[in-house]
Write a protein that holds these residues in place. Structure first.
Motif, short mmCIF file in Angstrom:
data_model
loop_
_atom_site.label_atom_id
_atom_site.label_comp_id
_atom_site.label_asym_id
_atom_site.label_seq_id
_atom_site.Cartn_x
_atom_site.Cartn_y
_atom_site.Cartn_z
N ALA A 44 -51.47 -21.32 18.14
CA ALA A 44 -50.16 -21.67 18.70
C ALA A 44 -50.06 -23.17 18.99
O ALA A 44 -49.06 -23.82 18.64
CB ALA A 44 -49.91 -20.86 19.96
N VAL A 45 -51.08 -23.73 19.61
CA VAL A 45 -51.05 -25.16 19.92
C VAL A 45 -51.09 -25.99 18.63
O VAL A 45 -50.38 -27.00 18.52
CB VAL A 45 -52.24 -25.52 20.84
CG1 VAL A 45 -52.35 -27.03 21.03
CG2 VAL A 45 -52.09 -24.84 22.19
N HIS A 46 -51.88 -25.57 17.68
CA HIS A 46 -51.97 -26.30 16.41
C HIS A 46 -50.62 -26.35 15.70
O HIS A 46 -50.19 -27.41 15.22
CB HIS A 46 -53.01 -25.62 15.51
CG HIS A 46 -53.10 -26.21 14.14
ND1 HIS A 46 -53.72 -27.41 13.86
CD2 HIS A 46 -52.62 -25.75 12.94
CE1 HIS A 46 -53.62 -27.67 12.56
NE2 HIS A 46 -52.97 -26.67 11.98
N GLY A 52 -50.07 -26.98 8.50
CA GLY A 52 -50.97 -27.87 9.21
C GLY A 52 -50.73 -29.32 8.90
O GLY A 52 -51.57 -30.16 9.16
N GLY A 53 -49.62 -29.67 8.26
CA GLY A 53 -49.34 -31.05 7.96
C GLY A 53 -49.90 -31.42 6.59
O GLY A 53 -50.66 -30.69 5.98
N GLU A 67 -48.04 -28.60 17.48
CA GLU A 67 -48.27 -30.01 17.21
C GLU A 67 -47.77 -30.41 15.84
O GLU A 67 -47.48 -31.58 15.61
CB GLU A 67 -49.77 -30.31 17.32
CG GLU A 67 -50.32 -30.21 18.74
CD GLU A 67 -51.83 -30.38 18.78
OE1 GLU A 67 -52.45 -30.38 17.68
OE2 GLU A 67 -52.38 -30.50 19.88
N ARG A 68 -47.65 -29.44 14.92
CA ARG A 68 -47.15 -29.72 13.58
C ARG A 68 -45.65 -29.51 13.47
O ARG A 68 -45.09 -29.54 12.37
CB ARG A 68 -47.86 -28.83 12.56
CG ARG A 68 -49.08 -29.49 11.94
CD ARG A 68 -50.12 -29.80 12.96
NE ARG A 68 -51.25 -30.56 12.42
CZ ARG A 68 -52.26 -30.97 13.15
NH1 ARG A 68 -52.29 -30.72 14.44
NH2 ARG A 68 -53.24 -31.65 12.61
N ALA A 128 -46.13 -25.36 24.82
CA ALA A 128 -47.57 -25.13 24.76
C ALA A 128 -48.11 -24.77 26.14
O ALA A 128 -48.95 -23.87 26.26
CB ALA A 128 -48.27 -26.37 24.22
N GLY A 129 -47.65 -25.45 27.18
CA GLY A 129 -48.09 -25.11 28.52
C GLY A 129 -47.67 -23.71 28.93
O GLY A 129 -48.45 -22.97 29.56
#
Length: 459
Positions: A286-288, A456-457, A291-292, A322-323
């Protein structure tokens, strides 16, 4: 349950209660002085010795004076607590800072601080502080650490005061407390391109045009700092106030992270259990993806999703989302549900751009439910935990059934990856990049190129 509020005690009752508590706080030395003073005064009265009476009064008055001074000082000492940071990953340290302020005009005696912490965070910290001058302050700190995620209350802070003569000890407990949130560990994941990802919404290049899209025709009121070149004069004349054109918010690719929390699907407990691996994996993915630039929501087998329908996960700062997701995963527990039908009902209501699932043990019925989820998504990646391997009871028939479940998921179009004890999520994430299955085929083919949107970019 509601009811009439109880009457508050008056000041006299509070003073009498505090005085009784102060007298009960007399130490052995203070009680001895008081008893010796009373005995000396009685003997002086019987014998008619005025000098002995003065000594008795002095012995009896000293502990009483210490009680009065300490009672006044107790309500003139303030305590506070600060966590740095208040949200930490599992197996990481957080430092707790305690501060004591003397707001009275008199110096304090010896102080002992004690903070209440749950046993999983370590031993209960205690500190001894010497005299604090009027208007002065003292700061101390200690570390806490937990290998288990969750929310842990810290406090209340207890303060024990002692007079310089050691005649009396009083304890004050502050009512405030703080909460330490221990979130799952988040592993950094490599940048990959998941094949077939764009099939959930069409050509991914059309979505990227929203970054430079036309302005929204619905204007809003002028705010300080807005570019005057964006003033919408027709709306300004209509509403009688300065209006500006709103910039279109870019649409982000949707992604759902499905976490299987069924108790019957996971075996074992503790920080190294299969369930904790799945929770940590869901947090990492989820965080990954946030960030993308993805719009991420967390879905469990119970049908609950975070952010909810109103939040959507597409608005607001990605760090706030994310938090929110990490705070939710910090307290997620096993559910009593026996199937994944409620999660399927949520997924069938819309088309997902990307679906990443962390699944426990599956039987034939639940495998069929998961297979149907694939029809409503673009790319679908499933990390299936091998329950037999995690429970150290790997048998031939159990392993064959597990392989059969994986084959059925792959035939339905899932990129299904088996997960055993000690598996590395970044390694499995790379495997998802090179593995692609098409509905109706069980073979895996390499997909080194593709036109889908990036998970993932760019590499």
């Amino acid at each position: 349950m509601s009811g009439a509020p109880a009457p508050a005690p008056d000041a006299g009752e509070e003073d009498r209660g505090g005085l009784r508590a102060a007298l009960a706080g007399l130490t052995t030395r203070g009680r001895s002085f008081l008893a010796a003073g009373v005995a000396a005064a009685v003997c002086a009265y019987v014998l008619g010795q005025s000098d002995l009476l003065r000594v008795g009064l002095l012995l009896a008055a000293l502990p009483l004076v210490c009680v009065a001074v300490l009672l006044r000082t107790r309500y003139r000492v303030a305590g506070s607590r600060r966590l740095s940071p208040a949200r930490v990953p599992a197996a990481s340290d957080s430092r707790v800072h305690l501060r004591v302020d003397n707001v009275s005009r008199l110096p304090t005696g010896l102080l002992m601080l004690q903070d209440r912490v749950p046993y999983v965070l370590g031993p209960r910290p205690r500190f001894v502080l010497d005299r604090v001058e009027p208007g002065g302050r003292r700061e101390v700190s200690y570390r806490v650490r937990s290998d288990l995620r969750g929310r842990y209350p810290l406090g209340p802070l207890q303060l024990r005061l002692t007079d310089p003569f050691g005649m009396c000890e009083l304890t004050r407990a502050f009512s405030s407390y703080d909460t330490l949130t221990v979130v799952p560990r988040v592993e950094p994941l490599p940048a990959i391109r998941l094949s077939g990802e764009a099939s959930g919404y069409g050509d991914g290049r059309q979505r990227s045009l929203a970054l430079a899209g036309d302005d929204d025709v619905i204007p809003r009121g002028y705010r300080h700092g807005d570019d005057l070149r964006r003033v919408h004069w027709r709306s300004t004349a209509r509403y009688g106030e300065l209006m500006v054109r709103r910039e279109e918010q870019p649409q982000r690719t949707g992604c759902t992270v499905l976490l299987d929390t069924r108790r019957i699907a996971h075996q074992g407990a503790g920080p190294d259990s299969a369930f904790e691996w799945a929770v940590s994996g869901a947090a990492s993915v989820a965080v990954h993806l946030l960030e993308r630039g993805f719009s991420v929501r967390l879905l469990t087998d119970t049908g609950s999703s975070v952010p909810g329908p109103d939040g959507g996960g597409s608005g607001g700062d990605s760090s706030d989302v994310a938090g929110l997701l990490l705070d939710t995963l910090a307290v997620v527990e096993h559910s009593a549900s026996s199937d994944l039908s409620r999660a399927y009902e949520v997924l069938r209501g819309g088309r997902e751009g990307l679906l990443v699932a962390f699944l426990g043990g599956l039987d034939e019925e639940q495998t069929a439910v998961v297979a149907r989820m694939r029809q409503r998504s673009g790319a679908a990646v499933a990390f299936v935990l091998n329950g037999a391997a995690w429970s150290r009871e790997a048998r031939g028939d159990g392993q064959e059934a597990f392989e059969e479940r994986l084959r059925l998921l792959r035939e339905a179009g899932w990129t299904a990856l088996p997960v055993g004890p000690g598996e590395s999520l970044p390694h499995l994430w790379r495997q998802a990049d090179g593995q692609h299955t098409s509905p109706g085929t069980g073979a895996s083919t390499s997909t080194g190129t593709g036109t889908g949107a990036q998970a993932g970019g760019a590499r």
